[in-house]
Design a protein around this motif. Structure first.
Motif, PDB file in Angstrom:
ATOM      1  N   GLY A 306      30.728  44.836  43.753  1.00  0.00           N
ATOM      2  CA  GLY A 306      31.909  43.986  43.733  1.00  0.00           C
ATOM      3  C   GLY A 306      32.912  44.414  42.684  1.00  0.00           C
ATOM      4  N   TYR A 307      32.427  44.759  41.492  1.00  0.00           N
ATOM      5  CA  TYR A 307      33.350  45.138  40.421  1.00  0.00           C
ATOM      6  C   TYR A 307      33.886  46.554  40.610  1.00  0.00           C
ATOM      7  CZ  TYR A 307      32.387  40.762  38.164  1.00  0.00           C
ATOM      8  OH  TYR A 307      32.312  39.421  37.906  1.00  0.00           O
ATOM      9  N   MET A 308      33.123  47.410  41.274  1.00  0.00           N
ATOM     10  CA  MET A 308      33.667  48.720  41.641  1.00  0.00           C
ATOM     11  C   MET A 308      34.780  48.555  42.672  1.00  0.00           C
ATOM     12  SD  MET A 308      32.526  51.435  40.088  1.00  0.00           S
ATOM     13  CE  MET A 308      32.830  52.749  41.252  1.00  0.00           C
ATOM     14  N   THR A 309      34.604  47.588  43.590  1.00  0.00           N
ATOM     15  CA  THR A 309      35.651  47.310  44.568  1.00  0.00           C
ATOM     16  C   THR A 309      36.921  46.832  43.878  1.00  0.00           C
ATOM     17  OG1 THR A 309      34.023  46.751  46.281  1.00  0.00           O
ATOM     18  CG2 THR A 309      36.256  45.914  46.577  1.00  0.00           C
ATOM     19  N   SER A 310      36.768  46.008  42.838  1.00  0.00           N
ATOM     20  CA  SER A 310      37.937  45.541  42.087  1.00  0.00           C
ATOM     21  C   SER A 310      38.665  46.706  41.424  1.00  0.00           C
ATOM     22  CB  SER A 310      37.505  44.514  41.034  1.00  0.00           C
ATOM     23  OG  SER A 310      36.978  43.353  41.641  1.00  0.00           O
ATOM     24  N   LEU A 533      49.093  42.388  39.182  1.00  0.00           N
ATOM     25  CA  LEU A 533      48.000  43.195  38.632  1.00  0.00           C
ATOM     26  C   LEU A 533      47.422  42.522  37.397  1.00  0.00           C
ATOM     27  CD1 LEU A 533      46.288  45.770  38.499  1.00  0.00           C
ATOM     28  CD2 LEU A 533      48.160  46.858  37.251  1.00  0.00           C
ATOM     29  N   ASP A 534      48.286  42.009  36.546  1.00  0.00           N
ATOM     30  CA  ASP A 534      47.826  41.352  35.329  1.00  0.00           C
ATOM     31  C   ASP A 534      46.959  40.145  35.666  1.00  0.00           C
ATOM     32  OD1 ASP A 534      48.178  41.184  32.297  1.00  0.00           O
ATOM     33  OD2 ASP A 534      48.790  39.180  32.910  1.00  0.00           O
ATOM     34  N   SER A 535      47.393  39.327  36.623  1.00  0.00           N
ATOM     35  CA  SER A 535      46.623  38.146  37.019  1.00  0.00           C
ATOM     36  C   SER A 535      45.320  38.538  37.701  1.00  0.00           C
ATOM     37  CB  SER A 535      47.453  37.270  37.956  1.00  0.00           C
ATOM     38  OG  SER A 535      48.611  36.796  37.313  1.00  0.00           O
ATOM     39  N   TYR A 536      45.373  39.591  38.501  1.00  0.00           N
ATOM     40  CA  TYR A 536      44.182  40.046  39.225  1.00  0.00           C
ATOM     41  C   TYR A 536      43.089  40.472  38.238  1.00  0.00           C
ATOM     42  CZ  TYR A 536      41.294  42.798  42.470  1.00  0.00           C
ATOM     43  OH  TYR A 536      40.252  43.294  43.210  1.00  0.00           O
ATOM     44  N   TYR A 537      43.477  41.264  37.250  1.00  0.00           N
ATOM     45  CA  TYR A 537      42.482  41.750  36.294  1.00  0.00           C
ATOM     46  C   TYR A 537      41.985  40.606  35.415  1.00  0.00           C
ATOM     47  CZ  TYR A 537      40.199  44.422  32.643  1.00  0.00           C
ATOM     48  OH  TYR A 537      39.272  44.916  31.756  1.00  0.00           O
ATOM     49  N   SER A 538      42.880  39.723  34.994  1.00  0.00           N
ATOM     50  CA  SER A 538      42.469  38.585  34.171  1.00  0.00           C
ATOM     51  C   SER A 538      41.480  37.700  34.926  1.00  0.00           C
ATOM     52  CB  SER A 538      43.693  37.764  33.757  1.00  0.00           C
ATOM     53  OG  SER A 538      44.549  38.524  32.931  1.00  0.00           O
ATOM     54  N   ALA A 539      41.740  37.468  36.208  1.00  0.00           N
ATOM     55  CA  ALA A 539      40.831  36.656  37.026  1.00  0.00           C
ATOM     56  C   ALA A 539      39.474  37.338  37.171  1.00  0.00           C
ATOM     57  CB  ALA A 539      41.449  36.405  38.395  1.00  0.00           C
ATOM     58  N   MET A 540      39.490  38.657  37.314  1.00  0.00           N
ATOM     59  CA  MET A 540      38.239  39.395  37.445  1.00  0.00           C
ATOM     60  C   MET A 540      37.387  39.246  36.186  1.00  0.00           C
ATOM     61  SD  MET A 540      37.671  43.502  37.971  1.00  0.00           S
ATOM     62  CE  MET A 540      37.744  43.867  36.211  1.00  0.00           C
ATOM     63  N   ILE A 541      38.011  39.388  35.011  1.00  0.00           N
ATOM     64  CA  ILE A 541      37.279  39.277  33.758  1.00  0.00           C
ATOM     65  C   ILE A 541      36.812  37.845  33.534  1.00  0.00           C
ATOM     66  CG2 ILE A 541      37.475  39.483  31.256  1.00  0.00           C
ATOM     67  CD1 ILE A 541      37.235  42.140  32.777  1.00  0.00           C
ATOM     68  N   SER A 542      37.637  36.877  33.885  1.00  0.00           N
ATOM     69  CA  SER A 542      37.241  35.473  33.745  1.00  0.00           C
ATOM     70  C   SER A 542      36.039  35.167  34.629  1.00  0.00           C
ATOM     71  CB  SER A 542      38.408  34.554  34.108  1.00  0.00           C
ATOM     72  OG  SER A 542      39.492  34.731  33.219  1.00  0.00           O
ATOM     73  N   THR A 543      36.058  35.677  35.853  1.00  0.00           N
ATOM     74  CA  THR A 543      34.936  35.470  36.773  1.00  0.00           C
ATOM     75  C   THR A 543      33.663  36.083  36.214  1.00  0.00           C
ATOM     76  OG1 THR A 543      36.415  35.463  38.702  1.00  0.00           O
ATOM     77  CG2 THR A 543      34.083  35.911  39.104  1.00  0.00           C
ATOM     78  N   GLY A 545      32.927  36.602  33.096  1.00  0.00           N
ATOM     79  CA  GLY A 545      32.466  35.798  31.975  1.00  0.00           C
ATOM     80  C   GLY A 545      31.753  34.533  32.423  1.00  0.00           C
ATOM     81  N   VAL A 546      32.305  33.861  33.424  1.00  0.00           N
ATOM     82  CA  VAL A 546      31.676  32.638  33.951  1.00  0.00           C
ATOM     83  C   VAL A 546      30.319  32.959  34.577  1.00  0.00           C
ATOM     84  CG1 VAL A 546      31.882  30.826  35.693  1.00  0.00           C
ATOM     85  CG2 VAL A 546      33.857  31.428  34.280  1.00  0.00           C
ATOM     86  N   GLN A 547      30.268  34.050  35.339  1.00  0.00           N
ATOM     87  CA  GLN A 547      29.000  34.443  35.972  1.00  0.00           C
ATOM     88  C   GLN A 547      27.935  34.753  34.919  1.00  0.00           C
ATOM     89  OE1 GLN A 547      30.288  37.725  38.378  1.00  0.00           O
ATOM     90  NE2 GLN A 547      30.711  36.455  40.174  1.00  0.00           N
ATOM     91  N   SER A 548      28.330  35.442  33.865  1.00  0.00           N
ATOM     92  CA  SER A 548      27.371  35.778  32.811  1.00  0.00           C
ATOM     93  C   SER A 548      26.862  34.522  32.106  1.00  0.00           C
ATOM     94  CB  SER A 548      28.029  36.727  31.799  1.00  0.00           C
ATOM     95  OG  SER A 548      27.127  37.078  30.777  1.00  0.00           O
ATOM     96  N   GLN A 549      27.762  33.605  31.777  1.00  0.00           N
ATOM     97  CA  GLN A 549      27.351  32.361  31.133  1.00  0.00           C
ATOM     98  C   GLN A 549      26.438  31.549  32.048  1.00  0.00           C
ATOM     99  OE1 GLN A 549      30.964  30.362  29.998  1.00  0.00           O
ATOM    100  NE2 GLN A 549      31.321  31.665  28.222  1.00  0.00           N
ATOM    101  N   ASP A 550      26.767  31.502  33.330  1.00  0.00           N
ATOM    102  CA  ASP A 550      25.954  30.747  34.277  1.00  0.00           C
ATOM    103  C   ASP A 550      24.560  31.357  34.406  1.00  0.00           C
ATOM    104  OD1 ASP A 550      25.742  28.611  36.261  1.00  0.00           O
ATOM    105  OD2 ASP A 550      25.624  30.229  37.737  1.00  0.00           O
ATOM    106  N   ALA A 551      24.490  32.689  34.436  1.00  0.00           N
ATOM    107  CA  ALA A 551      23.196  33.363  34.537  1.00  0.00           C
ATOM    108  C   ALA A 551      22.358  33.103  33.284  1.00  0.00           C
ATOM    109  CB  ALA A 551      23.393  34.860  34.742  1.00  0.00           C
ATOM    110  N   GLN A 552      22.987  33.107  32.117  1.00  0.00           N
ATOM    111  CA  GLN A 552      22.259  32.821  30.884  1.00  0.00           C
ATOM    112  C   GLN A 552      21.758  31.383  30.864  1.00  0.00           C
ATOM    113  OE1 GLN A 552      24.871  33.818  27.640  1.00  0.00           O
ATOM    114  NE2 GLN A 552      24.944  35.993  28.156  1.00  0.00           N
ATOM    115  N   ARG A 553      22.589  30.455  31.358  1.00  0.00           N
ATOM    116  CA  ARG A 553      22.175  29.047  31.421  1.00  0.00           C
ATOM    117  C   ARG A 553      20.980  28.870  32.352  1.00  0.00           C
ATOM    118  NH1 ARG A 553      22.948  25.315  35.041  1.00  0.00           N
ATOM    119  NH2 ARG A 553      24.411  26.626  36.208  1.00  0.00           N
TER     120      ARG A 553
END
Length: 617
Positions: A306-310, A533-543, A545-553
């Motif tokens: 998914g992140y390679m696709t981004s 592009l700026d919003s796209y990359y920011s959304a990708m990084i935010s996603t 971060g949320v996924q990582s926090q959720d996985a840790q929880r």
């Protein structure tokens, strides 16, 4: 009537029972720290009566104690629950670790992250828009473009490396699964033959088998069933790994090379298959380390894929949408149709920059194609390709003198190639980089003339003209138009100047602004889903971060569940040293008491045997 020597049998059984109990206590203490060991206990039962004794009624005398069995303390329900939850824990831990690594790839927020590089690239275009002819600003644009390309490609390379590492871990996990299932299959047979008579319990063998199931449950989802012979049948995702009939199904791996249709991924993909039919194994969702590895690599929402696709989308945007804006603009050399990103050509003669809006050949990678045009970075002259303006012009804007008293409007356009000569001596060529200033003069009677200079002080002879007029100046066809609504004051002249030069005669930076907007605010790109592009990359990084926090929880919560079940199992199967010491004292005293009674019995029999019949001798 019971035997005279029956008491000896009773006491010998007692000695054996207490000895067996003491030995079991010693076995428990010895294995208190052994992984997978279950506390064992000796089950004592009363021996069957041996015969009648005299009395008013028929009575049966006891025969002592006997060892019925030696069993292990184990709760099968807890085991099943623990295997299920351990599988979920391993999946969440693997997913969390993979997402944490991907966060390290993008290193956001930081001074070296793509977001920072993207901001600097945008800033360089803003600077260029203020002075489009400044060579320093153009150099900064080119360098920041290279930095952006390097950041994107470095992130992609790290993701590819992570995918290769996962492939290696998948192979290792499959090998481990095969080793475990083979060992469980062997233990199945050993347990069967040990317990075949129905009188023995293969406690230690069962502990070893359950410990292997513990390890297997961490790797894949397992379903364990025990048949009447004590053999396990183990399945994963509905497919049998170990069968109670004595055979096990092996797993293997198959690797699909990179750039293989239909996915055309830029890294190899190792899949898990069954050896007997070659079918790909679809493991249960959210279960086991192996499924966690596969999802971390193949998931289109939270995996490397998914992140390679981004990153592919970002690269495609730069090569298509960003280049499209750049191609429509003009550089200081007044060329258009040039790419800022990519070295592709159209294959024509002469070759022109490739129009990436037509797409890429099947199997091609946008990331691999992404680079700053080598024509820009290859030499200082290449900086002229950077298209900072939107209109074609060979002359600068006309500047009126501040002291003008009239209200004439002067415009100038030109075509051709700038080839300057000395205005005072047109036969002598001068440095092509030297600009030429053209001065248009309007007198108080409306008369118009022009003259030229290459140094601002020595002017050529004025030439009278009528408006409009097209004249050849320094090799260029220049059209001058003068519209006057009011002549200068009496006895004065108004002057208007414009410049001819090899460089950017129109130093407008309007296209630089458009290119900056393309990075920050333009939300028209279908490639990025109608966001900038700026919003796209920011959304990708935010996603991410949320996924990582959720996985840790989830990992933390699941570990709490597994710890509770482990403690519950330990309360049943674990060795408690205080209890074992208490049992040791109890069985030791029982052994000593049995030995003391045996001594008393021996004295009685000695008296009976050696003292009977001696009276009167």
């Amino acid at each position: 009537m019971s035997s005279t020597f029956g008491g000896l049998n009773i006491l010998s059984r007692s000695l054996y029972a207490n000895q067996a109990s003491l030995e079991t206590v010693g076995h428990n203490i010895s294995n208190a720290g052994t992984d997978g060991y279950s506390r064992q206990r000796v089950n004592l039962v009363t021996a069957s009566p041996s015969g009648e004794v005299y009395g008013r009624n028929k009575n049966y005398s006891g025969s002592g104690v006997t060892v019925a069995s030696i069993t292990r303390a184990r709760d099968r329900f807890t085991d099943q629950q623990l295997w299920k939850e351990s599988s979920s824990l391993s999946y969440s831990q693997t997913s969390s670790a993979a997402l944490t690594k991907m966060e390290g790839v993008f290193t956001e927020p930081s001074e070296t992250g793509i977001q920072t590089v993207l901001n600097r690239f945008w800033t360089s275009w803003q600077t260029l828009s203020a002075d489009a002819s400044d060579s320093g600003a153009r150099t900064a644009v080119a360098q920041q473009g290279v930095a952006l390309v390097n950041a994107v490609q470095h992130a992609a390379e790290q993701l590819r490396d992570s995918a290769e590492n996962i492939n290696t871990e998948v192979v290792a996990s499959v090998d481990k699964i095969n080793q475990i299932t083979e060992s469980i299959n062997k233990l199945n047979e050993q347990i069967y033959f040990t317990e075949f008579s129905g009188t023995n319990n293969a406690n230690d063998l069962r502990d070893s088998r359950d410990l292997l199931v513990d390890e297997l449950s961490k790797l894949v989802d397992v379903s364990v069933n025990e048949d009447s012979t004590g053999r396990y049948t183990i399945q994963t995702s509905g497919l049998t790994l170990v069968d109670a009939k004595g055979y096990c199904n092996k797993l293997s791996t198959e690797t699909t090379a990179k750039n293989t249709p239909p996915d055309n991924l830029s890294y190899d993909v190792t899949k898990v298959v069954f050896v007997n039919n070659g079918e790909v194994v679809n493991f249960a969702d959210g279960k086991g380390e192996l499924k966690g590895l596969l999802d971390s690599r193949d998931s289109e929402s939270k995996g490397i894929k998914g992140y390679m696709t981004s990153l592919e989308n970002i690269s495609q945007f730069l090569l298509q949408d960003f280049n499209d804006v750049h191609r429509k603009g003009y550089g200081t050399n007044n060329e258009s149709g040039r790419n800022f990103f990519g070295n592709g050509t159209d294959g024509g003669s002469p070759a022109k920059d490739k129009d990436y809006t037509a797409g890429m050949p099947p199997g091609s990678s946008w990331i691999d194609e992404l680079t700053v045009n080598s024509a820009i970075t290859g030499s200082t002259a290449g900086l002229a390709i950077i298209a900072a303006k939107t209109t074609f012009s060979l002359v600068s804007a006309v500047t009126p003198d501040a002291d003008n008293t009239g209200s004439a409007t002067v415009t100038a356009t030109g075509t051709g190639t700038y080839a300057p000569t000395d205005p005072m001596n047109p036969a002598i060529p001068i440095d092509p980089a030297t600009p030429t200033t053209v001065r248009v003069t309007v007198n108080d009677s409306g008369g118009i003339s022009y003259s030229t200079s290459t140094n601002g002080s020595d002017w050529s002879t004025s030439i009278t003209m009528t408006s409009p007029i097209t004249v050849n100046i320094q090799g260029m066809d220049v059209t001058i138009t003068v519209n006057s609504t009011a002549d200068p004051a009496s006895a004065t002249e108004d002057t208007y100047e414009f410049t001819l030069s090899k460089g950017n005669n129109n130093a407008s930076g309007d296209n630089a602004i458009l290119l900056g907007n393309c990075l920050k605010t333009d939300a028209s790109s279908a490639t990025l889903g109608k966001v900038s592009l700026d919003s796209y990359y920011s959304a990708m990084i935010s996603t991410l971060g949320v996924q990582s926090q959720d996985a840790q929880r989830l990992s933390t919560n699941q570990k709490t569940v597994v710890d509770q079940l482990s403690n519950l199992r330990a309360s049943t199967a674990g060795v408690n040293m205080d209890e074992e010491m208490t049992d040791m004292i109890r069985f030791q005293k029982g052994y000593n008491a049995s030995a003391r009674v045996l001594t008393a019995m021996d004295e009685m029999l000695d008296k009976l045997i050696n003292g009977t019949g001696l009276v009167g001798r």
